[in-house]
Design a protein around this motif. Structure first.
Motif, PDB file in Angstrom:
ATOM      1  N   ALA A  69      37.806  48.735  42.504  1.00 25.06           N
ATOM      2  CA  ALA A  69      38.204  47.480  43.144  1.00 25.06           C
ATOM      3  C   ALA A  69      38.263  46.341  42.129  1.00 25.06           C
ATOM      4  O   ALA A  69      39.169  45.503  42.168  1.00 25.06           O
ATOM      5  N   LEU A  70      37.310  46.306  41.222  1.00 24.95           N
ATOM      6  CA  LEU A  70      37.317  45.267  40.196  1.00 24.95           C
ATOM      7  C   LEU A  70      38.605  45.321  39.377  1.00 24.95           C
ATOM      8  O   LEU A  70      39.221  44.289  39.087  1.00 24.95           O
ATOM      9  N   LEU A  71      39.024  46.528  39.019  1.00 27.19           N
ATOM     10  CA  LEU A  71      40.226  46.686  38.205  1.00 27.19           C
ATOM     11  C   LEU A  71      41.491  46.377  38.990  1.00 27.19           C
ATOM     12  O   LEU A  71      42.491  45.939  38.429  1.00 27.19           O
ATOM     13  N   ALA A  72      41.447  46.600  40.303  1.00 29.52           N
ATOM     14  CA  ALA A  72      42.643  46.387  41.127  1.00 29.52           C
ATOM     15  C   ALA A  72      42.773  44.954  41.607  1.00 29.52           C
ATOM     16  O   ALA A  72      43.858  44.363  41.537  1.00 29.52           O
ATOM     17  N   VAL A  73      41.683  44.375  42.117  1.00 24.43           N
ATOM     18  CA  VAL A  73      41.787  43.078  42.784  1.00 24.43           C
ATOM     19  C   VAL A  73      40.936  41.991  42.133  1.00 24.43           C
ATOM     20  O   VAL A  73      40.948  40.849  42.589  1.00 24.43           O
ATOM     21  N   GLY A  99      55.481  41.462  31.403  1.00 24.96           N
ATOM     22  CA  GLY A  99      54.339  42.310  31.717  1.00 24.96           C
ATOM     23  C   GLY A  99      53.019  41.786  31.209  1.00 24.96           C
ATOM     24  O   GLY A  99      51.994  42.450  31.335  1.00 24.96           O
ATOM     25  N   THR A 100      53.004  40.586  30.628  1.00 27.46           N
ATOM     26  CA  THR A 100      51.775  40.015  30.072  1.00 27.46           C
ATOM     27  C   THR A 100      51.052  39.201  31.130  1.00 27.46           C
ATOM     28  O   THR A 100      51.670  38.418  31.858  1.00 27.46           O
ATOM     29  N   ARG A 208      45.939  46.188  37.580  1.00 26.62           N
ATOM     30  CA  ARG A 208      46.848  45.075  37.328  1.00 26.62           C
ATOM     31  C   ARG A 208      47.315  45.058  35.884  1.00 26.62           C
ATOM     32  O   ARG A 208      48.164  44.274  35.501  1.00 26.62           O
ATOM     33  N   LYS A 209      46.718  45.910  35.050  1.00 30.98           N
ATOM     34  CA  LYS A 209      47.089  45.989  33.645  1.00 30.98           C
ATOM     35  C   LYS A 209      47.441  47.432  33.301  1.00 30.98           C
ATOM     36  O   LYS A 209      47.040  48.357  33.996  1.00 30.98           O
ATOM     37  N   TYR A 250      52.773  47.987  37.240  1.00 32.68           N
ATOM     38  CA  TYR A 250      53.763  48.534  38.162  1.00 32.68           C
ATOM     39  C   TYR A 250      54.397  47.449  39.020  1.00 32.68           C
ATOM     40  O   TYR A 250      53.718  46.569  39.544  1.00 32.68           O
ATOM     41  N   GLU A 251      55.711  47.524  39.153  1.00 26.83           N
ATOM     42  CA  GLU A 251      56.465  46.695  40.081  1.00 26.83           C
ATOM     43  C   GLU A 251      57.438  47.585  40.837  1.00 26.83           C
ATOM     44  O   GLU A 251      57.901  48.602  40.315  1.00 26.83           O
TER      45      GLU A 251
END
Length: 355
Positions: A69-73, A99-100, A208-209, A250-251
Motif C-alpha cells: 500500500a505504501l508503494l501504491a498510494v 514519467g518523472t 507509482r514508480k 503505467y498509464e
C-alpha cells in the motif's frame, strides 16, 4: 487473498503480460447476470458498503499488504486506509509526461520547459476526485455459479479510479470499458462464461514508480517507512511489473481512452438516468468496447452477443489462469513447497530483474 495471489501471480506470469495491461491475467468464470433493480444486487451493495472500511483497514495491518500500500498510494493513502477511507493521491506530487515524479509546484513554475497544456492539465486535475477504490474482480452485477460472494476479499483489489489527464490513469474504468462491459452487457438472468481480467496484485497499478531492481524497491520502501517489511518475492513481482509496463509508470494506452469516456457516459450524463436512454448508452458502450476486447480475449469468448470464432487469435494476448480447482490441487501437494522453493532459488540467481 495473499496466498491466492502468490500462487497465480508468479514473476513468470507477470512478465508474460503485455504493456497495455501489465500484471493482468484472465480468469474464466461462469456467471449469471443480476437485475440491478433487484433485491440480490441491492443486498450485495449493502454488504460491500458495510465491509469496505474493514477491508481497507485490514490491508494496512498485514505487513505485506501495508508495504504494498505504501508503494501504491503513499503514506497519506495508508493513513486514510487505516481509518477505513479510500486513499487519495498526494496533491504535492504528480507524474510529468516523461514519467518523472515531480513536485506539483514545479509544474507551475517551469513554463519555459513544459507546454502550456501540461500546466493547464495539472491545474484542472486538482479539482477532480483522484481516488483509489475497491474493485470487484468478478463484478457485483453478476452472480458466480460456484456461489462465492462478490464481496469476498479474494475478489477485491484496490484500484486506481483517477480521471485526471483524459483518463490516462483510470485503470478501473479501462478494465470495465475494454474488457468487462462488452462481455456482461446481457439481460438479467443470462448465464455465460466470462473471461474476467484479474490483477495479480492487491493494488493496481501496484507502484507509482518504475523499478529496475529489487534494490530500488528496498530504497523506496525505506524512504516511505524504515520499519516496512516486504518479502523479496513481492519485490521481484514489482520489478517484473515495471518491466512488463515498459519501465515507465503505467498509464492506460491512449487508444482505449475514448471507450472509457463512452462507458462513463452511462453514469455521468444526466439524460441517461432515463431507463431507456441508459440501456441505449450501455449498448453503445458495449459495442465500442467489444472492438478492443477482441484484441485481448481468446477464441470462444462472447462479446456483445457474438462468439469469437475458433480460429481467433488475440492481438494482445493475456495469460489465462488455470481453473481454481487445479490451483487448489497443486497447493495441496505435499511437495509443492519444495518445488516453489526450488523455483524461487533458480529465479533469484537468474535474470537481472531478480537481483
Amino acid at each position: 487473498m495473499l496466498q491466492g495471489l502468490e500462487q497465480i501471480g508468479t514473476v513468470e506470469r507477470i512478465r508474460e503480460t503485455p504493456p497495455a495491461a501489465p500484471g493482468i491475467a484472465l480468469e474464466k468464470v461462469r456467471v449469471r447476470t443480476l437485475d440491478r433493480d433487484g433485491e440480490t444486487y441491492r443486498k450485495v451493495v449493502r454488504e460491500y458498503n458495510r465491509t469496505r472500511p474493514q477491508f481497507l483497514a485490514a490491508l494496512t495491518r498485514n505487513p505485506t499488504t501495508r508495504a504494498l500500500a505504501l508503494l501504491a498510494v503513499g503514506k497519506e493513502g495508508v493513513s486514510m486506509m487505516e481509518r477505513g477511507q479510500v486513499p487519495r493521491r498526494k496533491w504535492e506530487e504528480v507524474f510529468d509526461r516523461d514519467g518523472t515524479l515531480r513536485d506539483r509546484t514545479t509544474l507551475f513554475q517551469v513554463e519555459a520547459i513544459l507546454p502550456r497544456g501540461v500546466r493547464k492539465e495539472a491545474q484542472e486535475a486538482e479539482h477532480r476526485p483522484d481516488l483509489w477504490n475497491c474493485h470487484h474482480v468478478v463484478q457485483k452485477s453478476v452472480a458466480r455459479l460456484d456461489g462465492r460472494s462478490p464481496n469476498d476479499p479474494s475478489n477485491l483489489v484496490v484500484i486506481s479510479t483517477f480521471t485526471s489527464g483524459n483518463n490516462r490513469e483510470n485503470a478501473h474504468h479501462f478494465l470495465h470499458a475494454a474488457l468487462l462491459h462488452p462481455q456482461l452487457n446481457l439481460p438479467p438472468g443470462s448465464v455465460t462464461d466470462a473471461y474476467i481480467p484479474r490483477p495479480l496484485f492487491p493494488f493496481y497499478p501496484p507502484t507509482r514508480k518504475a523499478f529496475e531492481s529489487v534494490d530500488q524497491v528496498k530504497r523506496e520502501l525505506k524512504r516511505l517507512d524504515p520499519k516496512a517489511e516486504l518479502p523479496t518475492s513481492w519485490q521481484r513481482r514489482l520489478v517484473a511489473f515495471s518491466r512488463a509496463a515498459g519501465k515507465l509508470p503505467y498509464e492506460v494506452p491512449v487508444e482505449y481512452r475514448g471507450a472509457i469516456r463512452t462507458y462513463q457516459s452511462i453514469y455521468y450524463r444526466p439524460e441517461n438516468r432515463d431507463p431507456e436512454r441508459e440501456q441505449e448508452a450501455r449498448k453503445w458502450a458495449a459495442a465500442e468496447g467489444a472492438s478492443f476486447a477482441r484484441q485481448f480475449l481468446p477464441a470462444g469468448a462472447r462479446l456483445d452477443g457474438s462468439t469469437l470464432p475458433i480460429d481467433h487469435k488475440a492481438k494482445v494476448p493475456l495469460p489465462i489462469l488455470p481453473e481454481a480447482s487445479k490451483i487448489h490441487e497443486r497447493s495441496s501437494n505435499p511437495n509443492s513447497a519444495i518445488l516453489r522453493s526450488a523455483r524461487s532459488h533458480r529465479t533469484h540467481n537468474g535474470p537481472a530483474y531478480d537481483r
